[in-house]
Design a protein around this motif. Sequence first.
Motif, mmCIF file in Angstrom:
data_model
loop_
_atom_site.group_PDB
_atom_site.id
_atom_site.type_symbol
_atom_site.label_atom_id
_atom_site.label_comp_id
_atom_site.label_asym_id
_atom_site.label_seq_id
_atom_site.Cartn_x
_atom_site.Cartn_y
_atom_site.Cartn_z
ATOM 1 N N LEU A 90 17.221 5.789 -6.204
ATOM 2 C CA LEU A 90 17.185 6.888 -6.455
ATOM 3 C C LEU A 90 15.993 6.697 -7.296
ATOM 4 N N VAL A 91 16.102 5.956 -8.695
ATOM 5 C CA VAL A 91 14.507 6.152 -9.473
ATOM 6 C C VAL A 91 13.622 5.906 -8.908
ATOM 7 N N ALA A 92 13.053 5.297 -7.853
ATOM 8 C CA ALA A 92 12.418 5.430 -7.216
ATOM 9 C C ALA A 92 12.085 6.503 -6.418
ATOM 10 N N ALA A 93 13.078 7.747 -5.838
ATOM 11 C CA ALA A 93 13.252 8.699 -5.666
ATOM 12 C C ALA A 93 12.483 9.869 -6.282
ATOM 13 N N SER A 94 12.920 9.282 -7.268
ATOM 14 C CA SER A 94 12.373 10.318 -8.762
ATOM 15 C C SER A 94 10.996 10.590 -9.100
ATOM 16 N N GLN A 95 10.562 9.255 -9.066
ATOM 17 C CA GLN A 95 9.292 8.973 -9.503
ATOM 18 C C GLN A 95 8.615 9.809 -9.067
ATOM 19 N N PRO A 96 7.343 10.185 -9.701
ATOM 20 C CA PRO A 96 6.222 10.821 -8.247
ATOM 21 C C PRO A 96 5.327 9.720 -7.196
ATOM 22 N N GLN A 97 4.886 10.285 -6.354
ATOM 23 C CA GLN A 97 4.878 8.888 -5.716
ATOM 24 C C GLN A 97 2.857 8.895 -5.769
ATOM 25 N N VAL A 98 2.307 7.705 -5.771
ATOM 26 C CA VAL A 98 1.185 7.532 -6.376
ATOM 27 C C VAL A 98 0.539 7.490 -4.684
ATOM 28 N N GLN A 99 -0.579 8.549 -4.767
ATOM 29 C CA GLN A 99 -1.691 9.007 -4.180
ATOM 30 C C GLN A 99 -2.018 7.643 -3.497
ATOM 31 N N VAL A 100 -1.870 6.753 -2.710
ATOM 32 C CA VAL A 100 -2.795 5.666 -2.011
ATOM 33 C C VAL A 100 -3.993 6.013 -1.476
ATOM 34 N N ARG A 101 -5.259 6.097 -1.740
ATOM 35 C CA ARG A 101 -5.882 5.193 -1.591
ATOM 36 C C ARG A 101 -6.916 3.849 -1.712
ATOM 37 N N TYR A 102 -7.189 3.998 -0.464
ATOM 38 C CA TYR A 102 -8.156 2.367 -0.016
ATOM 39 C C TYR A 102 -9.523 2.996 0.379
ATOM 40 N N THR A 103 -10.261 1.199 -0.396
ATOM 41 C CA THR A 103 -11.715 1.363 -0.248
ATOM 42 C C THR A 103 -11.559 0.584 1.167
ATOM 43 N N PRO A 104 -12.595 0.622 1.556
ATOM 44 C CA PRO A 104 -13.046 0.160 3.016
ATOM 45 C C PRO A 104 -12.639 -1.186 2.901
ATOM 46 N N ALA A 105 -12.843 -2.191 1.968
ATOM 47 C CA ALA A 105 -12.715 -3.679 1.420
ATOM 48 C C ALA A 105 -11.232 -3.836 1.418
ATOM 49 N N GLU A 106 -10.434 -2.564 0.157
ATOM 50 C CA GLU A 106 -8.708 -2.555 0.512
ATOM 51 C C GLU A 106 -8.073 -1.964 2.233
#
Length: 256
Positions: A90-106
Amino acid sequence: MASFSASEFNRRLRQAQQDLNRQLRAAQQQAEREMKRQLAAANREIMAENRKVEAHNRKVINDHNRAVDQHNRRADAHNKRVLDEINRRLVAASQPQVQVRYTPAEQELVDRVHAALPVGNREHDLFCSYARIDGEAVTDELHSGLTSLGLDVWRDKAEMKPGKSMARQLDNGLRLARAGIVVLTPAYLAGRFWTERELGALLHKDTVIPVLHNVTFADVKEYSSFLGDMVGFDTAEDSIEEIAAKIASALIDPAA
């Protein structure tokens, strides 16, 4: 011929009656004493049997109560785990989702992790290796972020049980984790027995995710040429929340 004496006859008759009465009273008293003795013996046997029955009943009740208590403790522990998991989701669902953007190396690291993840379920998603002297605080924050995103992370502070072999518990954690995360700090790079032991085992997994904190990749390369060639995440570049989101995304099976 002697003459009949009525008075003597009556005297003897009375004497015989008195003797008979005394004998009857004596027999009655004897019978009463014997009855009392038998009743006392029977009462003692009954009391002894009652004590045995009471002791047996107490044992049965105590055993039952202990079994009920054990069952209740197991049920409470299970219910707590279920509630904790529900609350975590529930806590995870209520938290705003971080937009994941990877660098090419990542992205290259993520692809390598996906390719190397073992087939089948493991008990833990990640084994977290860190140096307590300067890595505990950032590891606490990272652990919190990863678990809030649904990952099961093994770390000594949460998983170590007193009275059991530390080495064996570490080995089990390493063996049961799908991947490893190494929080690289100055103290970690200084070389410590447990961290070196953990890192040596993690490097055999081909699923090591470095997280740099207050060190650079140049520092890491001086410590380990192998790690220096690996891509990782750096707290100088991303927040712990962003790094947790990237690691969580890396561990999700893209085919799932």
